[in-house]
Design an enzyme around this catalytic site. Sequence first.
Site, PDB file in Angstrom:
ATOM      1  N   ASP A   1       9.175  15.133  13.105  1.00 59.87           N
ATOM      2  CA  ASP A   1       8.807  15.042  11.958  1.00 59.87           C
ATOM      3  C   ASP A   1       7.138  15.147  11.654  1.00 59.87           C
ATOM      4  OD1 ASP A   1       9.371  15.178   9.201  1.00 59.87           O
ATOM      5  OD2 ASP A   1       9.544  13.087   9.118  1.00 59.87           O
TER       6      ASP A   1
ATOM      7  N   LYS B   1       5.355  -2.595   8.393  1.00 63.06           N
ATOM      8  CA  LYS B   1       6.343  -1.871   7.848  1.00 63.06           C
ATOM      9  C   LYS B   1       7.495  -2.818   7.772  1.00 63.06           C
ATOM     10  CE  LYS B   1       6.598   2.569   8.893  1.00 63.06           C
ATOM     11  NZ  LYS B   1       6.770   3.789   9.422  1.00 63.06           N
TER      12      LYS B   1
ATOM     13  N   ILE C   1       0.870  -1.261   0.002  1.00 63.44           N
ATOM     14  CA  ILE C   1       0.059   0.184  -0.119  1.00 63.44           C
ATOM     15  C   ILE C   1       0.797   1.168   0.071  1.00 63.44           C
ATOM     16  CG2 ILE C   1      -2.063  -1.195   1.062  1.00 63.44           C
ATOM     17  CD1 ILE C   1      -0.933   0.152   3.819  1.00 63.44           C
TER      18      ILE C   1
ATOM     19  N   GLY D   1       7.952   3.856   1.810  1.00 68.84           N
ATOM     20  CA  GLY D   1       8.483   5.009   2.612  1.00 68.84           C
ATOM     21  C   GLY D   1      10.113   5.517   2.220  1.00 68.84           C
ATOM     22  N   GLY D   2      10.443   6.370   3.134  1.00 67.31           N
ATOM     23  CA  GLY D   2      11.850   6.681   2.932  1.00 67.31           C
ATOM     24  C   GLY D   2      12.866   5.550   2.763  1.00 67.31           C
ATOM     25  N   PHE D   3      12.515   4.543   3.732  1.00 70.65           N
ATOM     26  CA  PHE D   3      13.766   3.497   4.066  1.00 70.65           C
ATOM     27  C   PHE D   3      13.167   1.933   4.048  1.00 70.65           C
ATOM     28  CE2 PHE D   3      11.373   5.410   7.715  1.00 70.65           C
ATOM     29  CZ  PHE D   3      10.801   4.293   8.430  1.00 70.65           C
ATOM     30  N   GLY D   4      11.775   1.795   3.405  1.00 69.48           N
ATOM     31  CA  GLY D   4      11.228   0.661   3.551  1.00 69.48           C
ATOM     32  C   GLY D   4       9.781   0.424   3.086  1.00 69.48           C
ATOM     33  N   GLU D   5       9.012  -0.477   2.952  1.00 67.48           N
ATOM     34  CA  GLU D   5       7.937  -0.513   2.146  1.00 67.48           C
ATOM     35  C   GLU D   5       6.844  -1.140   3.384  1.00 67.48           C
ATOM     36  OE1 GLU D   5       6.166  -2.208  -2.272  1.00 67.48           O
ATOM     37  OE2 GLU D   5       8.264  -2.767  -1.344  1.00 67.48           O
ATOM     38  N   ILE D   6       5.542  -0.628   3.007  1.00 68.04           N
ATOM     39  CA  ILE D   6       4.184  -0.925   3.860  1.00 68.04           C
ATOM     40  C   ILE D   6       3.275  -1.761   3.109  1.00 68.04           C
ATOM     41  CG2 ILE D   6       2.661   0.331   5.256  1.00 68.04           C
ATOM     42  CD1 ILE D   6       4.284   2.789   5.042  1.00 68.04           C
TER      43      ILE D   6
END
Length: 554
Positions: A180, A74, A45, A48-53
């Site tokens: 953030d 995540k 879905i 991200g900046g460092f991984g996938e969701i």
Amino acid sequence: MNGRAKKAAQPKKKANGYKMPAPIPVGEVINDTISKKKWRIGPSIGVGGFGEIYSACEHTSSPKKTSNYPYVVKIEPHENGPLFVEKHFYIRNASKDEIAKFMKAKKLTTLGMPSFYGNGSHEYKGEKYRYLVLERYGKDVWSLFKEAGRCFPPATVFQLGLQMLDVLEYIHSKGYVHADIKGANILMGLKKGTENQAYLVDFGLATRVNEKEFKPDPKCAHNGTIEYTSRDAHLGVATMRGDLEILGYNMLQWLVGELPWEKNLKQPKSVQNFKETFMKNIRNEIKQFTNVPEALIKYFEYINSLKPKDNVDYTKCRQLFESYLKSEGVTKTGKMEFIQTKKRKATRVDDKNNDEELNSDEETTQKVLKKNTAKQNGDIKLIKRRKKAPTKSVVTEENSENEEPDESIEKIPTRSKKRKSVEPAVLVKVKKTKMAPKATPPAKKNHANISTQTSAEKPKVNSRQVSFDSPICEIIGEKKQVRGIKISESPNSSGDIFDDSFTIEEKRTRAKKNLLSDEEVTVKRVVKKKVTLKPKGKSWKNTPAVLNGRSPPK
């Protein structure tokens, strides 16, 4: 060749230096050894900046639709760090019991602090991954902001601000700052009854509050999302007042559409200077925008009054936001309207458009006729107007509004065109009275009339100047005498009324070949003829009868 086997291609790294995970197939089962649970991976879905969701569900269920997955997982490669920080933050501070305890103490029915359901490590195709299981939420606020034309209704902005204040108070009470806060990290509830509750997620930059003396750290300077980073974070120090400042920048953007420094985001130092100037003169700087409520200005002024290590007065901030919502008749937990319906989008004062809404043609016609029927006479043609503009002054005779029009005045309708005046369009054309030409007095006998002199008689002024005072015709064979100079007879009339040195030459020529007849045709053409002037001695006999009002000597 050395015979060594080729290594598998390593996942690519993003621009920020983090390694992205390889795609995990749908149906892959991950095992949580801590909570003794298994999770089934669903469709991805987001990245991200460092991984996938990925969407996820418990191992025992197998939903057919993506919307039936109630959780998200995540995932990031083990060598990355942000998910490690976030996972430990959730383990320490986001248990269901801790959240329920805080809500009871603050008398809150809902809180936008997400809960976690599991975490652990998973190996896939020889690659080791770290994962975190969270509750699934709906759309993020940034997507809703863009869908709404980059402008939220003010009431919705302060509803979001109040809900984020509650979450920040919870996080700060645990000794952490988020660092953030932004629309992409604020998600709306998905379960029934939570559609109007916003949840703050993504604690990858969550930092413990530094109890030591405030000291800039160049290694951590400009951390966070540059357009919202606080002044303290630009110096490399995360503070609680910095979280409030970041929230204020988000609220200002939701209200006005764009922050003053958004065009310089590639230059962090320049953005930092913009923010320093903005916060030092908050009332003057915020005047460049319209429709910014006083409550937000006071909120920024309160942030300016805090020192880096001061505790935040959340009650005071809530009172500022709640007072505005009360004046608008809206509650904190009321339904959020993300589409602007009543008020226009707030814009900068120097870019403000002064155009008003268009009126219907029928209403305009009725208003103008009602206003001007008694004032105007004659044919009236109304012009459709699209913009209201200041009326132009029309020059008319005094006290002429109710008088009958004069017979010499004819009123004609104007052609349809855009006009700025609110008065109906009437053109008045005045008929000019033609005066009878005065009779030219007869010329005196033997009087040289300058108006009938030929071009040869008048002094030569310019060879390129055309003269229109030549006689219309010339009597064939007549001898003309100009100032004692006798000109030879001309066989024909002048070839050009502008120059007497042209003659007409007749020439016989045979017709063109394409004609059937061989008959010769006479062609006349004008040729220039040299005129030889033979000056004679001056004599009073050659002068006119009257010269300068005196008779010549006898």
